[in-house]
Design a protein around this motif. Structure first.
Motif, mmCIF file in Angstrom:
data_model
loop_
_atom_site.group_PDB
_atom_site.id
_atom_site.type_symbol
_atom_site.label_atom_id
_atom_site.label_comp_id
_atom_site.label_asym_id
_atom_site.label_seq_id
_atom_site.Cartn_x
_atom_site.Cartn_y
_atom_site.Cartn_z
ATOM 1 N N LEU A 70 2.825 6.943 -42.546
ATOM 2 C CA LEU A 70 4.267 7.810 -42.452
ATOM 3 C C LEU A 70 3.763 8.980 -41.463
ATOM 4 C CD1 LEU A 70 6.879 8.425 -43.600
ATOM 5 C CD2 LEU A 70 5.806 9.837 -45.301
ATOM 6 N N VAL A 71 4.485 8.911 -40.356
ATOM 7 C CA VAL A 71 4.521 10.012 -39.355
ATOM 8 C C VAL A 71 5.689 10.907 -39.569
ATOM 9 C CG1 VAL A 71 2.792 8.825 -37.805
ATOM 10 C CG2 VAL A 71 5.223 8.786 -37.582
ATOM 11 N N LYS A 72 5.698 12.151 -39.145
ATOM 12 C CA LYS A 72 6.727 13.105 -39.070
ATOM 13 C C LYS A 72 7.897 12.651 -38.037
ATOM 14 C CE LYS A 72 4.236 16.631 -41.468
ATOM 15 N NZ LYS A 72 3.938 18.076 -41.556
ATOM 16 N N THR A 73 7.331 12.510 -36.862
ATOM 17 C CA THR A 73 8.325 12.325 -35.672
ATOM 18 C C THR A 73 7.833 11.265 -34.592
ATOM 19 O OG1 THR A 73 6.849 13.720 -34.051
ATOM 20 C CG2 THR A 73 8.444 14.761 -35.465
ATOM 21 N N LEU A 74 7.003 10.349 -34.826
ATOM 22 C CA LEU A 74 6.540 9.074 -34.080
ATOM 23 C C LEU A 74 6.117 9.723 -32.832
ATOM 24 C CD1 LEU A 74 9.475 6.725 -34.828
ATOM 25 C CD2 LEU A 74 7.158 6.645 -35.612
ATOM 26 N N GLU A 75 5.574 10.575 -32.488
ATOM 27 C CA GLU A 75 4.919 11.337 -31.433
ATOM 28 C C GLU A 75 3.438 10.420 -31.472
ATOM 29 O OE1 GLU A 75 5.942 13.026 -28.860
ATOM 30 O OE2 GLU A 75 7.759 13.296 -29.815
ATOM 31 N N GLU A 78 0.253 10.741 -33.153
ATOM 32 C CA GLU A 78 0.447 11.831 -34.393
ATOM 33 C C GLU A 78 -0.217 11.477 -35.512
ATOM 34 O OE1 GLU A 78 4.388 14.052 -36.469
ATOM 35 O OE2 GLU A 78 4.316 12.050 -35.572
ATOM 36 N N GLN A 79 -0.759 12.571 -36.356
ATOM 37 C CA GLN A 79 -1.485 12.069 -37.855
ATOM 38 C C GLN A 79 -0.414 11.401 -38.552
ATOM 39 O OE1 GLN A 79 -2.599 15.708 -39.903
ATOM 40 N NE2 GLN A 79 -3.321 14.463 -41.710
ATOM 41 N N ARG A 80 -1.054 10.376 -39.325
ATOM 42 C CA ARG A 80 -0.521 9.234 -40.026
ATOM 43 C C ARG A 80 -0.969 9.655 -41.675
ATOM 44 N NH1 ARG A 80 -3.080 6.158 -36.415
ATOM 45 N NH2 ARG A 80 -4.565 5.567 -37.847
ATOM 46 N N TYR A 81 0.214 9.657 -42.420
ATOM 47 C CA TYR A 81 -0.295 9.886 -43.862
ATOM 48 C C TYR A 81 0.188 8.566 -44.505
ATOM 49 C CZ TYR A 81 0.935 14.680 -42.025
ATOM 50 O OH TYR A 81 0.876 15.897 -41.365
ATOM 51 N N HIS A 82 -0.331 8.612 -45.819
ATOM 52 C CA HIS A 82 0.022 7.163 -46.539
ATOM 53 C C HIS A 82 0.691 7.487 -47.569
ATOM 54 C CE1 HIS A 82 -4.461 5.698 -45.514
ATOM 55 N NE2 HIS A 82 -3.774 5.978 -44.614
ATOM 56 N N CYS A 83 1.716 6.520 -48.140
ATOM 57 C CA CYS A 83 2.379 6.455 -49.094
ATOM 58 C C CYS A 83 2.638 5.253 -49.720
ATOM 59 C CB CYS A 83 3.995 7.293 -49.105
ATOM 60 S SG CYS A 83 4.863 6.187 -47.937
ATOM 61 N N GLY A 84 2.660 4.829 -51.100
ATOM 62 C CA GLY A 84 2.972 3.689 -51.707
ATOM 63 C C GLY A 84 4.348 3.140 -52.062
ATOM 64 N N LEU A 85 4.721 2.251 -51.834
ATOM 65 C CA LEU A 85 6.197 1.684 -52.016
ATOM 66 C C LEU A 85 5.980 0.200 -52.753
ATOM 67 C CD1 LEU A 85 7.707 2.688 -48.578
ATOM 68 C CD2 LEU A 85 8.471 3.394 -50.794
ATOM 69 N N LEU A 86 6.513 0.161 -53.937
ATOM 70 C CA LEU A 86 6.485 -1.118 -54.936
ATOM 71 C C LEU A 86 7.879 -1.442 -55.230
ATOM 72 C CD1 LEU A 86 4.086 0.506 -57.340
ATOM 73 C CD2 LEU A 86 3.362 -0.568 -55.420
ATOM 74 N N ALA A 87 7.980 -2.687 -54.921
ATOM 75 C CA ALA A 87 9.259 -3.443 -55.337
ATOM 76 C C ALA A 87 9.607 -3.424 -56.734
ATOM 77 C CB ALA A 87 9.387 -4.594 -54.838
ATOM 78 N N ILE A 115 6.182 4.250 -40.058
ATOM 79 C CA ILE A 115 7.493 4.746 -39.911
ATOM 80 C C ILE A 115 7.693 6.382 -39.935
ATOM 81 C CG2 ILE A 115 8.440 2.743 -41.470
ATOM 82 C CD1 ILE A 115 8.080 4.198 -43.796
ATOM 83 N N SER A 116 8.674 6.898 -39.534
ATOM 84 C CA SER A 116 8.824 8.339 -39.822
ATOM 85 C C SER A 116 9.363 8.797 -40.851
ATOM 86 C CB SER A 116 9.716 8.636 -38.477
ATOM 87 O OG SER A 116 11.107 8.454 -38.840
ATOM 88 N N LEU A 117 9.126 9.988 -41.164
ATOM 89 C CA LEU A 117 9.505 10.620 -42.432
ATOM 90 C C LEU A 117 10.983 10.561 -42.576
ATOM 91 C CD1 LEU A 117 9.132 12.454 -45.100
ATOM 92 C CD2 LEU A 117 9.144 14.457 -43.851
ATOM 93 N N CYS A 137 -2.598 8.463 -51.416
ATOM 94 C CA CYS A 137 -4.118 9.136 -52.004
ATOM 95 C C CYS A 137 -4.338 10.366 -51.124
ATOM 96 C CB CYS A 137 -4.998 8.207 -51.214
ATOM 97 S SG CYS A 137 -4.735 7.803 -49.665
ATOM 98 N N TYR A 138 -5.689 10.787 -51.025
ATOM 99 C CA TYR A 138 -6.003 12.091 -50.452
ATOM 100 C C TYR A 138 -5.221 12.041 -49.110
ATOM 101 C CZ TYR A 138 -9.004 15.330 -47.815
ATOM 102 O OH TYR A 138 -9.348 16.385 -47.111
ATOM 103 N N PHE A 139 -5.052 11.073 -48.422
ATOM 104 C CA PHE A 139 -4.194 11.029 -46.970
ATOM 105 C C PHE A 139 -2.831 11.021 -46.951
ATOM 106 C CE2 PHE A 139 -8.533 9.286 -46.260
ATOM 107 C CZ PHE A 139 -9.154 10.229 -45.263
ATOM 108 N N GLY A 140 -2.309 11.069 -48.498
ATOM 109 C CA GLY A 140 -1.002 11.004 -48.515
ATOM 110 C C GLY A 140 -0.244 12.644 -47.960
ATOM 111 N N ILE A 141 1.059 12.395 -47.941
ATOM 112 C CA ILE A 141 1.692 13.672 -46.909
ATOM 113 C C ILE A 141 1.729 14.582 -47.898
ATOM 114 C CG2 ILE A 141 4.205 12.751 -47.772
ATOM 115 C CD1 ILE A 141 4.867 13.851 -44.770
ATOM 116 N N VAL A 142 1.672 14.556 -49.274
ATOM 117 C CA VAL A 142 1.776 15.821 -50.160
ATOM 118 C C VAL A 142 0.480 16.440 -50.004
ATOM 119 C CG1 VAL A 142 1.928 16.325 -52.472
ATOM 120 C CG2 VAL A 142 3.342 14.566 -51.625
ATOM 121 N N ILE A 143 -0.539 15.828 -50.279
ATOM 122 C CA ILE A 143 -1.836 16.266 -50.359
ATOM 123 C C ILE A 143 -2.239 16.853 -48.865
ATOM 124 C CG2 ILE A 143 -4.365 16.115 -50.219
ATOM 125 C CD1 ILE A 143 -3.978 14.229 -52.742
ATOM 126 N N GLN A 144 -2.229 16.413 -47.854
ATOM 127 C CA GLN A 144 -2.385 16.742 -46.489
ATOM 128 C C GLN A 144 -1.392 18.026 -46.040
ATOM 129 O OE1 GLN A 144 -5.207 15.704 -44.302
ATOM 130 N NE2 GLN A 144 -5.494 14.779 -46.355
#
Length: 319
Positions: A70-75, A78-87, A115-117, A137-144
């Motif tokens: 996950l990135v904020k603007t697709l520049e 840009e710093q990438r963040y992690h997030c989990g998505l489950l079906a 993908i962007s935010l 995880c630690y590299f998720g957008i919330v923690i970072q």
């Protein structure tokens, strides 16, 4: 009775990062009595059908998913963040397949689909009831965001995500790691638990599994050194020794110092299991079928070869 099962796990489809066959992963967790397994490979869902079939075979619930970049603007860069998505169901599975394909259509810096935010939030508005979103995880957008910009800005991110995803969970991990910013997993666990209470959000506890058994760690490290052609351990190796597909007993012991988080998470696991209604009739009812041929394969091959030879001779005569 504990309801723990892995919601954050990588197979060998996480290139240069995971090394476990899906069938081995399912066999391990089923033998441990875990009621389900989520597969969160990096940006892709290549192991999803195998996960579904193996989980069905062992009588546990499959959760095909991705760990998204996950990135904020697709520049660029840009710093990438992690997030989990489950079906949670077939609609969620189809939506995640589309999201994964969509992310691979972007410019790839360092070979990572992104993908962007805003795109994630729009995905949540359309498909949020069919998927689970984990904060990462630690590299998720919330923690970072918390580490970079403080609690207030991190809270804004949490509110946006929770608004678009009805099944949003704050993810807590415990690898006994001291991070580069000086924070420990215990510090982050306490903050995340307080954050969840502040916004009335449920939590889950996960283990970032990249190999199956604890004794697989040396092989995993060698794989990463060879894959990245580097021996700089600080850049490519994971700190600690707990990135395996842990048993429930091992996880419970790991959280002895954070009993509140462990106990709260049990309700989340039960709820996520109840929300899973994924069925794939086309896969369940599939039978291998060999079509009837009017001619033997050798005869058909000979005829096609003779046609090709005649066409090539005719073409050569023209020139």
């Amino acid at each position: 009775m504990t309801a723990f099962f892995h919601l954050h796990a990588h197979s060998r489809y996480s290139t240069l990062d995971g090394m476990s066959p899906v069938a081995q992963m399912v066999e391990i967790v089923a033998k441990d009595g875990q009621p389900g397994l989520a597969l969160t490979d990096h940006g892709l869902m290549s192991g999803s059908l195998e996960l579904y079939k193996e989980c069905k075979k062992h009588g546990i619930r499959p959760f095909p998913g991705i760990e998204a970049y996950l990135v904020k603007t697709l520049e660029k860069e840009e710093q990438r963040y992690h997030c989990g998505l489950l079906a949670l169901n077939l609609e969620g599975y189809r939506a995640l397949v589309k999201l994964s394909s969509f992310s691979h259509g972007k410019d790839h810096f360092y070979r990572k689909p992104r993908i962007s935010l805003p795109e994630l939030l729009e995905f949540g508005r359309q498909h949020g009831r069919d998927v689970v979103l984990l904060s990462g995880c630690y590299f998720g957008i919330v923690i970072q965001t918390f580490l970079d910009a403080g609690e207030s800005v991190a809270g804004d991110v949490v509110r946006k995500l929770a608004k678009c995803f009805p099944h949003f969970y704050i993810e807590i991990q415990m690898h006994n790691t001291v991070h580069r910013d000086g924070s420990t997993d215990w510090d982050l666990a306490n903050w995340l638990l307080a954050l969840a209470h502040m916004y009335g959000l449920p939590i889950v506890v996960t283990q970032d599994a990249h190999y199956a058994m604890r004794e697989d760690k040396p092989a995993h490290e060698m794989m990463k050194k060879l894959g990245y052609m580097s021996s700089d351990e600080s850049e490519i190796l994971f700190p600690g020794n707990s990135y395996h597909l842990a048993t429930t007993g091992w996880m419970e012991h790991q959280y002895q110092g954070q009993i509140e988080a462990w106990e709260e998470a049990q309700g989340s696991f039960r709820r996520i299991l109840l929300e899973n209604s994924l069925e794939m009739p086309a896969l369940d009812n599939y039978k291998f079928h060999v079509p009837r041929l009017s001619k033997l394969p050798n005869t058909m091959l000979r005829e096609e070869a003779e046609k090709g030879l005649a066409w090539r001779k005719a073409t050569e005569q023209k020139y």
